[in-house]
Every structure is written in structure tokens, then in C-alpha cells.
Design an enzyme around this catalytic site. Structure first.
Site, PDB file in Angstrom:
ATOM      1  N   GLY A  22       0.812  -1.207   0.000  1.00 20.48           N
ATOM      2  CA  GLY A  22       0.000   0.000   0.000  1.00 20.48           C
ATOM      3  C   GLY A  22       0.846   1.258   0.000  1.00 20.48           C
ATOM      4  O   GLY A  22       2.044   1.218  -0.287  1.00 20.48           O
ATOM      5  N   GLN A  23       0.221   2.367   0.351  1.00 18.97           N
ATOM      6  CA  GLN A  23       0.925   3.659   0.308  1.00 18.97           C
ATOM      7  C   GLN A  23       2.169   3.656   1.191  1.00 18.97           C
ATOM      8  O   GLN A  23       3.193   4.239   0.841  1.00 18.97           O
ATOM      9  CB  GLN A  23      -0.026   4.783   0.762  1.00 18.97           C
ATOM     10  N   LEU A  24       2.094   2.978   2.336  1.00 15.90           N
ATOM     11  CA  LEU A  24       3.188   3.084   3.310  1.00 15.90           C
ATOM     12  C   LEU A  24       4.124   1.883   3.351  1.00 15.90           C
ATOM     13  O   LEU A  24       5.276   2.004   3.765  1.00 15.90           O
ATOM     14  CB  LEU A  24       2.605   3.290   4.721  1.00 15.90           C
ATOM     15  N   TYR A 152     -13.716   2.170   9.958  1.00 17.59           N
ATOM     16  CA  TYR A 152     -12.257   2.295  10.053  1.00 17.59           C
ATOM     17  C   TYR A 152     -11.857   2.749  11.463  1.00 17.59           C
ATOM     18  O   TYR A 152     -11.009   2.135  12.121  1.00 17.59           O
ATOM     19  CB  TYR A 152     -11.805   3.314   9.005  1.00 17.59           C
TER      20      TYR A 152
HETATM   21  N1  LIG Z   1      -1.829   6.382   4.682  1.00 24.36           N
HETATM   22  C1  LIG Z   1      -2.233   7.129   5.733  1.00 24.36           C
HETATM   23  O1  LIG Z   1      -2.417   8.361   5.632  1.00 24.36           O
HETATM   24  C2  LIG Z   1      -2.441   6.471   7.055  1.00 24.36           C
HETATM   25  C3  LIG Z   1      -2.340   5.114   7.221  1.00 24.36           C
HETATM   26  N2  LIG Z   1      -2.568   4.547   8.462  1.00 24.36           N
HETATM   27  C4  LIG Z   1      -2.478   3.106   8.638  1.00 24.36           C
HETATM   28  O2  LIG Z   1      -1.280   2.598   8.085  1.00 24.36           O
HETATM   29  C5  LIG Z   1      -1.519   1.319   7.511  1.00 24.36           C
HETATM   30  C6  LIG Z   1      -1.044   1.313   6.071  1.00 24.36           C
HETATM   31  O3  LIG Z   1      -1.783   2.291   5.368  1.00 24.36           O
HETATM   32  P1  LIG Z   1      -1.663   2.486   3.786  1.00 24.36           P
HETATM   33  O4  LIG Z   1      -0.394   1.921   3.290  1.00 24.36           O
HETATM   34  O5  LIG Z   1      -1.973   3.897   3.529  1.00 24.36           O
HETATM   35  O6  LIG Z   1      -2.896   1.597   3.302  1.00 24.36           O
HETATM   36  P2  LIG Z   1      -3.228   1.095   1.810  1.00 24.36           P
HETATM   37  O7  LIG Z   1      -4.696   1.014   1.690  1.00 24.36           O
HETATM   38  O8  LIG Z   1      -2.484   1.903   0.818  1.00 24.36           O
HETATM   39  O9  LIG Z   1      -2.615  -0.378   1.821  1.00 24.36           O
HETATM   40  C7  LIG Z   1      -3.204  -1.434   2.544  1.00 24.36           C
HETATM   41  C8  LIG Z   1      -2.670  -2.733   1.976  1.00 24.36           C
HETATM   42  O10 LIG Z   1      -3.313  -3.808   2.676  1.00 24.36           O
HETATM   43  C9  LIG Z   1      -3.466  -4.863   1.764  1.00 24.36           C
HETATM   44  N3  LIG Z   1      -4.502  -5.796   2.182  1.00 24.36           N
HETATM   45  C10 LIG Z   1      -5.851  -5.628   2.101  1.00 24.36           C
HETATM   46  N4  LIG Z   1      -6.463  -6.753   2.505  1.00 24.36           N
HETATM   47  C11 LIG Z   1      -5.488  -7.627   2.880  1.00 24.36           C
HETATM   48  C12 LIG Z   1      -5.504  -8.957   3.373  1.00 24.36           C
HETATM   49  N5  LIG Z   1      -6.650  -9.619   3.566  1.00 24.36           N
HETATM   50  N6  LIG Z   1      -4.318  -9.546   3.647  1.00 24.36           N
HETATM   51  C13 LIG Z   1      -3.144  -8.893   3.436  1.00 24.36           C
HETATM   52  N7  LIG Z   1      -3.068  -7.634   2.946  1.00 24.36           N
HETATM   53  C14 LIG Z   1      -4.237  -7.012   2.667  1.00 24.36           C
HETATM   54  C15 LIG Z   1      -3.834  -4.166   0.446  1.00 24.36           C
HETATM   55  O11 LIG Z   1      -3.586  -5.020  -0.666  1.00 24.36           O
HETATM   56  C16 LIG Z   1      -2.951  -2.940   0.471  1.00 24.36           C
HETATM   57  O12 LIG Z   1      -1.744  -3.151  -0.219  1.00 24.36           O
HETATM   58  C17 LIG Z   1      -3.019   1.052   7.668  1.00 24.36           C
HETATM   59  O13 LIG Z   1      -3.225   0.227   8.792  1.00 24.36           O
HETATM   60  C18 LIG Z   1      -3.615   2.411   7.899  1.00 24.36           C
HETATM   61  O14 LIG Z   1      -4.756   2.347   8.704  1.00 24.36           O
HETATM   62  C19 LIG Z   1      -2.901   5.301   9.549  1.00 24.36           C
HETATM   63  C20 LIG Z   1      -3.064   6.656   9.408  1.00 24.36           C
HETATM   64  C21 LIG Z   1      -2.773   7.359   8.193  1.00 24.36           C
HETATM   65  C1  LIG Z   2      -5.717   9.438   8.206  1.00 24.23           C
HETATM   66  C2  LIG Z   2      -5.947   8.062   7.764  1.00 24.23           C
HETATM   67  O1  LIG Z   2      -6.042   7.176   8.586  1.00 24.23           O
HETATM   68  C3  LIG Z   2      -6.106   7.755   6.319  1.00 24.23           C
HETATM   69  N1  LIG Z   2      -5.210   8.498   5.495  1.00 24.23           N
HETATM   70  C4  LIG Z   2      -7.518   8.066   5.880  1.00 24.23           C
HETATM   71  O2  LIG Z   2      -7.734   9.224   5.485  1.00 24.23           O
HETATM   72  O3  LIG Z   2      -8.379   7.184   6.005  1.00 24.23           O
END
Ligand SMILES: NC(=O)C1=CN([C@@H]2O[C@H](COP(=O)(O)OP(=O)(O)OC[C@H]3O[C@@H](n4cnc5c(N)ncnc54)[C@H](O)[C@@H]3O)[C@@H](O)[C@H]2O)C=CC1
Ligand SMILES: CC(=O)[C@H](N)C(=O)O
EC number: 1.1.1.103
Length: 330
Positions: A22-24, A152
């Protein structure tokens, strides 16, 4: 360091990261590999990795809902740290509540059990979205009313409480940071409310135009990805005795779409920004913190951000500017 072999899936194993595409997650894997060595960090996800990710270090398929598979990965790779990144974010979660409930809640239960069973150090990110309209919003402290109105947010409050419970009940080394909206240059956001603050840079450089889906005065806490990943590693490496809590707010900056646009306009004066509000995202944003109080993180384990708004904008535009020059040259 305590990492023997990690996985990141949107976990990192030995360090493993699942949910890693994902993004991170890709940035986290690269950050951890610089610190612990390429082969000591395993990235996992249910999606097929792009070539550059596949070639950058160990990658495995792992579905967070498959407990036996998680256990197999931990055992076979002698995983010691796990970064649990898999999740459905705020806006996509509202569009598919049952999937969000499965991935964000059942998936978390699997991760907690496997981590407790095998003595892993576990990182789970929470979010500004773990607060709601009845929380104090300006600023929002670590401990206050948490009544989020998204699946969420509810799943993240659940994760915070379950992690803390496993810590006291089973001695699980659970560590959690509440991230603000994260802004990254080389990865796309996955369907959140704060996505606009990433998209504006892509659109500004590519088209000179940007349509924002939040009102211009919507203030939210935000952070550049480099600060976010550094905070994650720092809290994982913090001595246990320095942590007075299991879950900490972390903060860097806070701005509105109008303020962000103003800063971008200093570099791209011809940029045109218009507003077409998405009511779902706007309602979510209106219930979230405007400013985050992270004084406990600063006091306990020395958290300090590097990027404020001007540095963020310069860094993002430098990245996108050089990308678009490369594309034009090709
Ligand atoms: N990006 C942000 O601004 C923020 C992110 N977070 C947290 O950081 C974490 C990572 O966030 P992002 O990378 O932005 O999310 P994202 O949505 O970009 O990536 C999530 C990843 O999880 C994978 N995924 C979904 N279902 C799955 C499953 N059943 N088994 C294995 N993988 C699965 C997806 O394929 C995807 O690559 C999340 O827990 C999010 O809540 C928290 C606050 C802000
Ligand atoms: C702040 C977060 O958790 C995320 N980027 C969202 O907007 O859902």
C-alpha cells in the site's frame, strides 16, 4: 537490534510487514532494509508486487485472514518483529463495511494471536480517525473520548484496546502510533479522507489543475512519510521502560486545503484549484482532530518531526518535478 528476520505486509516479518504494497508498506520495507539488511525484512500482501518491489527484497503472498498461513510464515522465517499494515482506510471502508470489518478486525485478531503465541514485537498503526465528533478536536490528546463514526475508526479503537489488553494479559510487546494523514511522493494513497493532500502534488505538476474533494477550510493533522516511518522505527526500538503507554499520538503539521494550495502556488503560480466536496469524506474529516497533541511521544521516547509545511511542499514538488522531466526526456 532485535530484528533477526523481519516481514512487512502491510506486515514486516524478521521483520515482516503485511499489507506491504500500500501507500506506506513499500517505503517501510525499504526503510527497515537500510537499517537491518535487505534479506532480514519480508514484505507481504495479497496483491502482485510491481517488478521494482519484487526485485528489492523478499516478498511473499500472505492473506491476513488466513491464520495458518501467518503462523507458517512466522515459524519458517523465524520472524521476531511484525508490522501489521493491512487495512481498508476510511473512505473505502465506508464503501465496503463487511470487508473492512473482516480485514481490520478479524485480521487484527489473527495478528495478535500469532504475535502473542510466538513472542513477537508487534507494531499496529492507528490513526487520527480513531477519534470522533465528541473528542476534543483542537488539540486532541492521547487520552480522551473516542467515539469514531466510521468502521475504520471503530476498528482502530478496537486495535488499540486489544493490543493494550494483550500487553497486560499475555505480555505481548504491542506498540502503536496514531498516524496523521501521510503524504508520500512515490506511492499512491489507498482510499482515505486525507488523500487530497497527496493528489494535489501529482495533479499540480501533471495538469496545473486540481479539484479538491474537501472544503477549503478543513483542517487536519498531516505528516511527511519520512517522519512517519522514522517514528515507527523509533518507537519499535525505544527501550521498554521508556514507554508509559502502548499507543501514542504523533504529530508534525496541520493545515487546510486552502493553506496547502497557497504554499504550492508559491512554486506553481499558474495552478488552478477548485472545490467539489465529497459529502462522505467531508463528514468524516469534520469529525476528526484538527490538531494532534503528541507531547507524550516527545517526552517518553524523544519524538521530533523534521518536516513542516514549506519543507514538505518543496520536497514533494522536487520529486514530482524531476519525475516529469524524466518522463518528458523519454
Ligand atoms: N496512509 C495514511 O495516511 C495512514 C495510514 N494509516 C495506517 O497505516 C496502515 C497502512 O496504510 P496504507 O499503506 O496507507 O494503506 P493502503 O490502503 O495503501 O494499503 C493497505 C494494503 O493492505 C493490503 N490488504 C488488504 N487486505 C489484505 C488482506 N486480507 N491480507 C493482506 N493484505 C491485505 C492491500 O492489498 C494494500 O496493499 C493502515 O493500517 C492504515 O490504517 C494510519 C493513518 C494514516
Ligand atoms: C488518516 C488516515 O487514517 C487515512 N489516510 C484516511 O484518510 O483514512
Amino acid at each position: 537490534a532485535c530484528v533477526s528476520r523481519a516481514a512487512a505486509a502491510q506486515h514486516l516479518w524478521a521483520a515482516a510487514s503485511e499489507g506491504g504494497l500500500g501507500q506506506l508498506g513499500v517505503g517501510l520495507a525499504s526503510f527497515l532494509r537500510k537499517r537491518f539488511g535487505k534479506d532480514n525484512v519480508i514484505l507481504s500482501d495479497i496483491r502482485k508486487p510491481p517488478e521494482h518491489v519484487f526485485l528489492s527484497g523478499p516478498f511473499i503472498y500472505s492473506d491476513i485472514l488466513d491464520y495458518k498461513n501467518l503462523r507458517e510464515i512466522v515459524v519458517n522465517n523465524r520472524i521476531t518483529w511484525l508490522f501489521h499494515y493491512s487495512a481498508l482506510l476510511s473512505a473505502v471502508g465506508e464503501a465496503n463495511v463487511s470487508l473492512a470489518r473482516a480485514v481490520n478486525i478479524t485480521g487484527l485478531h489473527n495478528v495478535l494471536d500469532v504475535a502473542a503465541e510466538h513472542g513477537l514485537r508487534l507494531f499496529v498503526p492507528s490513526t487520527i480517525g480513531a477519534f470522533g465528533p465528541t473528542s476534543p478536536r483542537n488539540p486532541t490528546p492521547d487520552l480522551c473520548i473516542q467515539r469514531p463514526r466510521t468502521i475504520y475508526g471503530v476498528s482502530k479503537v478496537h486495535a488499540e484496546l486489544m493490543g493494550e489488553y494483550y500487553y497486560y494479559r499475555y505480555g505481548l510487546d504491542f506498540r502503536c502510533l496514531r498516524y496523521p494523514g501521510i503524504i508520500s511522493a512515490d506511492s499512491q494513497p489507498g482510499g482515505g479522507t486525507t488523500d487530497y493532500a497527496v493528489q494535489i502534488f501529482h495533479e499540480a505538476v501533471k495538469n496545473g489543475r486540481f479539484e479538491c474533494n474537501l472544503r477549503p477550510d478543513t483542517r487536519l493533522p498531516m505528516m511527511y512519510i519520512h517522519d512517519c516511518l522514522r517514528a515507527t522505527l523509533e518507537v519499535m526500538e525505544a527501550p521498554a521502560e521508556s514507554l508509559s503507554m502502548r499507543t501514542y499520538n504523533i504529530s508534525a503539521m496541520s493545515f487546510t486545503p486552502a493553506e496547502l494550495a497557497q504554499e504550492v502556488l508559491k512554486h506553481i503560480p499558474e495552478l488552478q484549484v477548485t472545490y467539489n466536496v465529497d459529502p462522505v469524506r467531508q463528514a468524516i474529516a469534520d469529525s476528526w482532530p484538527m490538531n494532534f497533541d503528541d507531547s507524550n511521544a516527545r517526552k517518553d521516547w524523544g519524538w521530533k518531526h523534521d518536516f513542516d509545511l514549506p519543507e514538505l511542499v518543496t520536497t514533494m514538488l522536487n520529486f514530482h518535478g524531476s519525475e516529469s522531466r524524466v518522463a518528458q526526456a523519454n
